[in-house]
Scaffold this active site. Sequence first.
Site, short mmCIF file in Angstrom:
data_model
loop_
_atom_site.label_atom_id
_atom_site.label_comp_id
_atom_site.label_asym_id
_atom_site.label_seq_id
_atom_site.Cartn_x
_atom_site.Cartn_y
_atom_site.Cartn_z
N GLU A 195 0.84 -1.21 0.00
CA GLU A 195 0.00 0.00 0.00
C GLU A 195 0.87 1.26 0.00
OE1 GLU A 195 -2.37 -1.54 3.34
OE2 GLU A 195 -4.12 -1.08 2.10
N GLU A 246 -3.71 -9.52 3.62
CA GLU A 246 -4.46 -9.22 4.85
C GLU A 246 -5.54 -10.25 5.16
OE1 GLU A 246 -3.36 -6.99 2.73
OE2 GLU A 246 -2.77 -5.14 3.74
C1 3H9 Z 1 -1.43 -5.03 7.06
O1 3H9 Z 1 -0.46 -4.68 6.46
C2 3H9 Z 1 -2.64 -4.15 7.26
C3 3H9 Z 1 -2.65 -2.93 6.35
O2 3H9 Z 1 -3.36 -3.22 5.16
C4 3H9 Z 1 -3.44 -1.81 7.00
C5 3H9 Z 1 -2.82 -1.05 8.05
C6 3H9 Z 1 -3.60 0.15 8.49
N1 3H9 Z 1 4.40 -7.55 11.82
O3 3H9 Z 1 7.68 -15.22 8.82
P1 3H9 Z 1 9.06 -15.08 9.31
C7 3H9 Z 1 7.96 -11.23 12.27
S1 3H9 Z 1 -1.51 -6.54 7.81
C8 3H9 Z 1 5.11 -7.91 12.89
O4 3H9 Z 1 9.59 -16.13 10.20
P2 3H9 Z 1 10.09 -15.33 6.64
C9 3H9 Z 1 7.63 -12.68 12.57
O5 3H9 Z 1 6.73 -12.80 13.65
C10 3H9 Z 1 0.06 -7.26 7.50
N2 3H9 Z 1 6.00 -8.93 12.87
O6 3H9 Z 1 10.10 -14.80 8.13
C11 3H9 Z 1 9.00 -13.23 12.89
O7 3H9 Z 1 9.31 -12.86 14.22
P3 3H9 Z 1 10.19 -13.82 15.15
C12 3H9 Z 1 0.21 -7.75 6.12
C13 3H9 Z 1 6.17 -9.58 11.72
O8 3H9 Z 1 11.30 -14.83 6.02
C14 3H9 Z 1 9.92 -12.44 11.95
O9 3H9 Z 1 9.18 -11.28 11.58
N3 3H9 Z 1 1.46 -8.44 5.97
C15 3H9 Z 1 5.45 -9.24 10.57
O10 3H9 Z 1 9.79 -16.79 6.61
C16 3H9 Z 1 10.29 -13.20 10.70
O11 3H9 Z 1 9.10 -13.68 10.07
C17 3H9 Z 1 1.59 -9.75 6.19
O12 3H9 Z 1 0.63 -10.42 6.50
C18 3H9 Z 1 4.53 -8.17 10.65
N4 3H9 Z 1 3.82 -7.77 9.57
O13 3H9 Z 1 8.83 -14.63 5.96
C19 3H9 Z 1 2.96 -10.34 6.02
N5 3H9 Z 1 5.83 -10.07 9.55
O14 3H9 Z 1 11.49 -13.99 14.42
C20 3H9 Z 1 3.29 -11.20 7.19
C21 3H9 Z 1 6.76 -10.88 10.06
O15 3H9 Z 1 10.25 -13.10 16.45
N6 3H9 Z 1 4.63 -11.74 7.14
N7 3H9 Z 1 6.97 -10.60 11.37
O16 3H9 Z 1 9.39 -15.11 15.22
C22 3H9 Z 1 4.99 -12.75 6.33
O17 3H9 Z 1 4.22 -13.25 5.53
C23 3H9 Z 1 6.39 -13.28 6.47
O18 3H9 Z 1 6.86 -12.90 7.73
C24 3H9 Z 1 7.39 -12.79 5.39
C25 3H9 Z 1 8.81 -13.25 5.78
C26 3H9 Z 1 7.00 -13.39 4.04
C27 3H9 Z 1 7.39 -11.29 5.30
#
Ligand code: 3H9
Length: 698
Positions: free
Chosen positions: A105, A125
């Site tokens: 976004e 999301e």
């Molecule tokens: C959103 O964006 C809403 C908006 O539209 C509106 C807003 C107003 N936040 O998965 P990993 C942490 S909703 C906080 O093992 P990978 C995760 O917990 C969001 N923490 O790595 C982990 O912590 P720890 C939309 C986050 O390389 C560490 O990062 N976005 C977030 O296998 C490593 O993560 C998503 O839904 C976060 N957003 O994969 C994306 N993301 O090491 C969500 C990650 O302490 N994330 N962490 O356990 C993912 O899909 C994967 O993390 C990603 C990396 C593909 C990015």
Amino acid sequence: MNAVVKLERHGDIGIVTVDSPPVNALSAAVRGGIFDCMKEAIADSSIKAIVLTCGGRTFIAGADITEFGKPPKPPGLQEVLVAMENSPKPIVAAIHGTALGGGLEVALACHYRVAVKEAKLGLPEVKLGLLPGAGGTQRLPRAVGPEMAVKMIVTGDPIGAAEALKSGLIEEIVEGPASGGEAFARKLIAEKRPLRKLRDDDSKLAAAKADISIFTNAVAALTKKARGLEAPFAAADAVRAAIELPFDEGLKKEREGFLKLVTSDQSKAQRYAFFAEREASKIAGVPDGTKPRKVERVAVLGAGTMGGGIAMSFANAGIPVTLIETSDEALKRGMGVMQKNWEATAARGGIPADAPAKRMALIDGKVGIENVKDADLIIEAVFETMAVKKEVFGKLDQFAKPGAVLASNTSYLNIDEIAKETKRPQDVLGMHFFSPANVMKLCEIVRAAKTAPDALTTAVAISRKIAKVPAVVGVCDGFVGNRMLAQRGKQSEKLLFEGALPQQVDAVVTKFGMPMGPFAMSDLAGLDIGWRSRKDRGIKSEIADALCEAGRFGQKTGKGYYKYEGGSRSPLPDPDVEKLIDETLQELGKKRRNVSDDEILERMMYPMINEGARILEEGIAARPSDIDVIWLYGYGWPIYRGGPMYWADSVGLKHIADRLSYYAKETNDPSLEPCALLKKLAAAGSTFASLAAPSKAA
Ligand code: 3H9
């Protein structure tokens, strides 16, 4: 400028870099940093164009999920995006890694986007029970057209850079994000290209504006499988607003939808599941920094349904596999099935047309166990009896190279006993994949008494590499998932003897959100296996026995607890089964009673929760959230209910313990009495969550 966002000047280009490990999530500090740096760059007359880029492994991967549910901290993301979009100087988002959710976004509010070829872009999301809440539902349709936008938003699946280029989401594929972004910005200045604000560009909405059915048909197809979920429907409504309303009104509609979802029970459960999945990869009791062993080749023993599925999972991730059978014929059959499976997926468009050949080339079929010699990880998926497993591990000890991890895919056998057949029990563990193994995401990793920490981290790391969700469990009959399932099985069988019908029990379970009820599942697995095993052990289960005696072995014979017509897999209630149940009960001198749906649900779920509590008591699972992960990814537990232990907390442990005691007396089954841990938590008014480290998604 702050600790996580900085502005640098490369001549007349301002480079704003976000560096907030691990994934550059949009925390208050990141939002504030971007806001301040943009303001400074816009005010600086020496800067003609701005590039937004990120340090570390990825572009911004979304809003900071840990902030949801807490009091908002300024600046809001919308405020930052408005300031960027209104910048009089062009802003270019330079993307690498994953631009997800709020990250994409942010990029959509920039005037131009470029990405490296490995980048992925998406709005995931819905997977957290949300809809994009910072303009994604309004700007993405304007960038790529509403049909493609709604597909990306409702499925939550990202697209690659090539597709992003083709659809108009990005302008160029570049070599390095920062250098490519800078070069692109210079080109913009040289060519005096105008600012491109997606909010003002309705050109891609015209067709759907003229005929909304283009859009509604796409939505109908996409939401077919969204049974029980709220977010995909709300997200589709928000995208529809992009077609039907002016931009600012669409944004308002999106905001309303987001605020409703972010406080919903479904989204809370889905956010819990997100962190539970990541927590499950952290192995309790393993020293920090324990490095996994190198895995460059895997050997799979057995090319049957499980072995074939496991081999496919590795090849899907580009890892070479030696697939081993005991005869040419069995090997040929197994290889043929894999090829057919991949070709069917390619025909559906699920993988590229050349993928089946590429993946088959990674599988080296061999006859003879001595061929395990080059493998770093060996997974046996041979016949499920202790004698056979022991023989196989004895041989593996002779042929496997030193340091290879030796895994059994057993679904219930004792890994300690299996490990004793080798002189290297430190290398032995369980890797219990779920059928079909190339589809189901769970891998229960069974830690035996002598398993070495680095063997465990190897199994966890390789599972993640092949896109599985690992959960570490201890040795016990059936491990976590099947041990809990057995409790449900016991109750479903008893319910038939009390008067419920298979279709009634299954309907309650599927209405709850499980993909299948216990009886449809038994029909799928085949009733004859249990029948034979009961005969061997001298055990009776009169209704199931009567079905088998009538030749009703389940789907494979077209009849089981249900009938299946014309080769279909859809279970149809069968009056003959009701008759057979009646007759069996009459013979046993039992009367049918009316069993309510509420009772069925309680008796399906509460004994499983009780078993889950026993599993925690015994330390077979380290955390309640690990049990939830196992049910979410191995058994299709509805994600919007978080997992059985999470759900139990929401029902209330006191209520569950009371009902279990009631059923223990009512059905004369002392095993239903709540275990000590459940009793203790119930008496204290506490929860399973209280046993774990506080969830990040609190
Ligand atoms: C959103 O964006 C809403 C908006 O539209 C509106 C807003 C107003 N936040 O998965 P990993 C942490 S909703 C906080 O093992 P990978 C995760 O917990 C969001 N923490 O790595 C982990 O912590 P720890 C939309 C986050 O390389 C560490 O990062 N976005 C977030 O296998 C490593 O993560 C998503 O839904 C976060 N957003 O994969 C994306 N993301 O090491 C969500 C990650 O302490 N994330 N962490 O356990 C993912 O899909 C994967 O993390 C990603 C990396 C593909 C990015």
